[in-house]
Enzyme design. Structure first.
Site, PDB file in Angstrom:
ATOM      1  CE  LYS A   1       0.795   1.573   4.338  1.00 21.87           C
ATOM      2  NZ  LYS A   1       1.515   2.831   4.571  1.00 21.87           N
TER       3      LYS A   1
ATOM      4  CG  ASP B   1      -0.324   0.031   7.953  1.00 23.75           C
ATOM      5  OD1 ASP B   1      -1.165   0.949   8.025  1.00 23.75           O
ATOM      6  OD2 ASP B   1       0.893   0.229   7.836  1.00 23.75           O
TER       7      ASP B   1
END
EC number: 2.7.1.148
Length: 315
Positions: A11, A141
């Site tokens: 990401k 995350d």
């Protein structure tokens, strides 16, 4: 089915703002997270024992409980002991493509893949919210990495609000091989330098979140406007990481001057990325940046944004 191979995308942060401190010692954040095609490959396979066996190939990653992928398997065993009794232990084979300690959630993506893989291997039938709830026990995350795509993340990053698919960019990604940035150091240093500006009451934080939700970045994502999105990317941690790591600041400047729509550091760094509309534009930015920098310590990747998180590669 006795094994599954999964793709675990990295990401990038399109937005990272630190609002203030939390009672648990973390920071209250507002982030916009975006999955990219660059990813690791993880295979989970029943091994006929009771053990977790992790293989990381050529990677220098540890193959024990210090590795998030291992801890993800242990979490599943602890939460689903009956499934572990029925199906036994697991071999996890990890093939790394995401650079480590880079601000790209590589370890988090691997852990998310193990959670999804064991859900499949053990026929648990967990929902995405259930997987995200488990993931939040391991790291901030990891819940995002389960479903991926584009999302606004609040709290310490674990509270997710999916956004319309922001899959409209080619991405030039660059990182110094020799530089690693400690995430705790980045946040602690930010607190020391800018903590006096924190919004530490709920009302102020709610108001700021509302402003960001209604702001130009989110509007750009809603309307799939690449120029507007790229013009409003932001990362508070650049204020502490770039002054402390001049090569990263130089890399950011070189990438920015090479073209594209917008350039920024991802997460706590040291990875830097440039957003581009088209593949040809990204290839040109990559070529110009490589020529300008001419630094053998810097690795480059050409990738693109995607609208998903963990996916089965084969079954």
């Amino acid at each position: 089915m006795h094994s599954y191979t999964l793709h675990a995308p990295a990401k990038i942060n399109l937005f990272l703002e630190i609002l203030g401190d939390r009672p648990d010692g973390f920071h209250e954040l507002v982030m916009v997270l975006q999955s990219i095609a660059l990813g690791d490959k993880i295979t989970v396979r029943a091994n006929g024992t009771d053990d977790i066996r992790l293989s990381c190939g050529d990677s220098p990653l540890a193959n024990d409980a210090t590795n998030l992928a291992y801890r993800a398997a242990q979490l599943m065993i602890n939460n689903f002991p009956q499934a572990h009794d029925n199906y036994g232990g697991v071999d996890i084979t990890l093939t790394k493509h995401i650079p480590m300690a880079a601000g790209l959630a590589g370890g988090s993506a691997d852990a998310a893949a193990v959670l999804v893989g064991l859900d499949l291997l053990w026929n648990l039938g967990l929902t995405r919210p259930e997987l995200e709830q488990l993931a939040a026990q391991l790291g901030s995350d990891i819940p995002f990495c389960i479903g991926g795509g584009t999302a606004i993340a609040t709290g310490r990053g674990e509270i997710l609000d999916p956004l319309p698919d922001g899959n409209c960019f080619w991405v030039v990604l660059a990182k110094h091989r020799s530089i690693e940035v400690s995430t705790p150091w980045a946040y602690q240093t930010y607190r020391q330098k800018f903590g006096k500006n924190y919004l530490n009451d709920d009302q102020s934080q709610r108001a700021r979140r509302k402003t960001i939700h209604a702001g130009p970045l989110l509007q750009g994502i809603q309307h799939r406007n690449p120029g507007q999105i790229a013009s409003h990317i932001h990362n508070d941690l650049e204020k502490v990481v770039l002054p402390a790591h001049q090569p990263v600041a130089q890399l950011r400047q070189v990438l920015q001057s090479a073209g594209g729509l917008g350039t920024m550091m991802s997460g706590s760094g040291p990875s830097v990325f440039t957003l581009c509309r088209e593949q040809a534009e990204a290839e040109q930015v990559l070529a110009i940046a490589k020529e300008k920098l001419n630094d053998p310590d810097v690795d480059f990747w050409l990738t693109h944004t995607i609208g998903h998180g963990i996916q089965i590669m084969n079954n």
